[in-house]
Design a protein around this motif. Structure first.
Motif, PDB file in Angstrom:
ATOM      1  N   ASN A 355       0.808  -1.231   0.000  1.00 56.40           N
ATOM      2  CA  ASN A 355       0.000   0.000   0.000  1.00 56.40           C
ATOM      3  C   ASN A 355       0.839   1.279   0.000  1.00 56.40           C
ATOM      4  O   ASN A 355       0.287   2.370   0.058  1.00 56.40           O
ATOM      5  CB  ASN A 355      -0.905   0.010   1.244  1.00 56.40           C
ATOM      6  CG  ASN A 355      -1.956  -1.081   1.211  1.00 56.40           C
ATOM      7  OD1 ASN A 355      -2.955  -0.961   0.516  1.00 56.40           O
ATOM      8  ND2 ASN A 355      -1.718  -2.148   1.960  1.00 56.40           N
ATOM      9  N   LYS A 394      -7.333   5.054   3.072  1.00 61.50           N
ATOM     10  CA  LYS A 394      -6.624   5.994   2.199  1.00 61.50           C
ATOM     11  C   LYS A 394      -5.482   6.674   2.958  1.00 61.50           C
ATOM     12  O   LYS A 394      -5.254   7.878   2.861  1.00 61.50           O
ATOM     13  CB  LYS A 394      -7.571   7.054   1.633  1.00 61.50           C
ATOM     14  CG  LYS A 394      -8.701   6.473   0.795  1.00 61.50           C
ATOM     15  CD  LYS A 394      -9.615   7.573   0.286  1.00 61.50           C
ATOM     16  CE  LYS A 394     -10.781   6.988  -0.504  1.00 61.50           C
ATOM     17  NZ  LYS A 394     -11.701   8.037  -0.999  1.00 61.50           N
ATOM     18  N   GLY A 417      -5.476   8.109   8.067  1.00 63.38           N
ATOM     19  CA  GLY A 417      -6.435   8.114   6.969  1.00 63.38           C
ATOM     20  C   GLY A 417      -7.635   9.004   7.193  1.00 63.38           C
ATOM     21  O   GLY A 417      -7.628   9.915   8.023  1.00 63.38           O
TER      22      GLY A 417
END
Length: 469
Positions: A355, A394, A417
């Protein structure tokens, strides 16, 4: 009379029954008596306060009357001194003495209305004193005027006249008369206040003695009830201790069962993952080998079928990858091969690399030993949290801290996030519920803290020994 006593006794017994017992009845009686005693004592205190205020005013008036006489004498002394010496420094004390005398009269007049019953008589005496003062002031002014004009003989004649002496005597007589009135009134007020003080003390002491008597009665009754209740309490404590022991044993048993259940579930997952790896892997491998054989046979004769088989081979590769993913999710091979800490480290590093997270990782020494089932619970919590971060957060940064002490294994995972509104979460969040149930079932604590745009903090406190929680 006897019937009246019987009725009162019967009424008191009913009152005791309604109030719930003798102690309550006595306390209620003590409360009523205390309220009555407080009201009466307060009234007497107010009376004492008013009497003290009146006594203070009487004493102030007596002082003012004494000062009035002194000021009159000072004025006369200054008048004669000026007449003999004709020095101007006698004039200021003379004027000051007269002004002070007028102030004394004003101060007395302000309090006369509030003191005593013979207000009219006091006002009459005070008015006479005021007249005497003004006559005396006029006499002094006349003497001063004649002296300043150089008419010393005439000034001395005015001073030596009997009229001035008579006015002074009248003034002193009126002052003494008013002073005597105030002195007599003061004596009466002091006697009255002493009587009020005695009555107040009687009520205070009598009330205190009566309350002490009621307190002794209540304490005696309470001692009896306390003795009975103490025995009952001992029995209750013994029963509570027995139930507490049983409850603790049940809690330990339930946590052990929950731990065993999770261990069984992990064993089943491990077994299933091994079967999927072995059986399904074998099927996929055999299928790929057969397809490869067919592809060689038809390579020259059936190009369209060859393309189709190549696409089928790619599908099989996707199935193999998905099968590996499922096997890893069910029971990572690294857990069995390398142990918990290397497997956990690998899980976190792979997630961060996949990620592209900026990772902060703190793990204990790899030689730290913990229970296998506890380690699997911690592994699943980290795994599920990283999966959620991958899907929803995110995030660009993530930190993982795992600490181990004598009693607990502590896991903290935080990302930067988008966060989540905890109040808006419904009950269908199976991942979160699963983590929470895993930890709480064995006596641990689990919490998730988050706000919108402020990331998510996941914290778990897992006991190393469920029997010691």
């Amino acid at each position: 009379m006897q019937q009246t006593i019987i009725k009162l006794t019967h009424w008191f017994q009913k009152l005791v029954e309604k109030l719930g017992g003798r102690v309550i009845a006595i306390l209620s009686l003590a409360l009523i008596f205390t309220m009555i005693s407080v009201i009466i004592t307060d009234n007497w205190i107010l009376t004492l306060d008013e009497e003290s205020k009146t006594i203070g005013e009487l004493r102030a008036n007596i002082n003012n009357l004494s000062e009035l006489k002194a000021n009159v004498y000072r004025a006369e002394s200054a008048q004669r001194g000026y007449l003999v010496t004709r020095r101007s420094d006698y004039v200021a004390p003379l004027d000051t003495a007269l002004d002070e005398a007028r102030k004394n009269i004003t101060q007395i007049e302000n309090k006369v209305v509030e003191i005593g019953k013979d207000v009219a008589e006091q006002q009459e005496i005070l008015e006479a004193i005021m007249v005497n003062i003004e006559v005396k002031a006029a006499d002094i002014k006349t003497t001063l005027g004649l002296t300043k004009a150089g008419r010393i003989r005439e000034a001395r004649q005015v001073v030596n006249l009997d009229q001035g002496k008579v006015e002074t005597e009248k003034l002193i007589a009126n002052v003494d008369r008013l002073t005597k009135y105030h002195t007599d009134t003061l004596k009466n007020m002091l006697i009255k206040r002493n009587n009020s003080t005695v009555i107040t003390r009687f009520f205070v002491v009598g009330g205190a003695l009566f309350l002490i008597f009621l307190t002794v009665v209540v304490l005696k009754q309470l001692l009896v009830e306390i003795t009975v209740k103490s025995e009952l309490q001992k029995q209750l404590l013994q029963e509570n201790d027995r139930y507490e022991e049983k409850l603790q044993a049940q809690k330990i048993l339930l946590r052990s069962l929950a731990l065993d259940y999770q261990a069984d579930a992990e064993r089943e997952r491990q077994k299933l993952s091994r079967e999927l790896h072995d059986e399904l892997g074998s099927i996929f491998t055999a299928t790929k080998m057969d397809i490869a054989w067919v592809m060689k046979k038809i390579k020259e004769t059936e190009p369209e079928v060859l393309d189709k088989l190549k696409k089928t081979n790619r599908y099989i590769d996707q199935g193999i990858n998905y099968q590996r993913h499922i096997v890893q999710e069910l029971h990572p091979a690294m857990l069995s091969t390398f142990g918990f800490w290397p497997a956990l480290n690998s899980l976190i590093d792979d997630a961060a690399e996949r990620n592209q997270w900026e990772l902060t990782l703190v793990l204990p020494d790899k030689n730290t030993k913990i229970n296998e089932t506890i380690s699997l619970i911690a592994y699943r919590i980290v795994q599920e949290t990283l999966n959620n971060a991958n899907k929803y957060a995110k995030a660009t940064k993530i930190s993982v801290n795992v600490l181990v002490d004598e009693k607990y294994l502590k896991v903290e995972i935080e990302d930067n996030g988008v966060g989540v509104d905890m109040d808006a979460l419904d009950g269908n969040t199976h991942g979160l519920s699963g983590m929470r149930h895993r930890v709480m079932a064995i006596g641990g604590r689990f919490e998730i803290l988050s706000e919108l745009n402020k990331g998510v903090l996941t914290r778990a406190l897992i006991p190393l020994d469920v029997s010691a929680v």
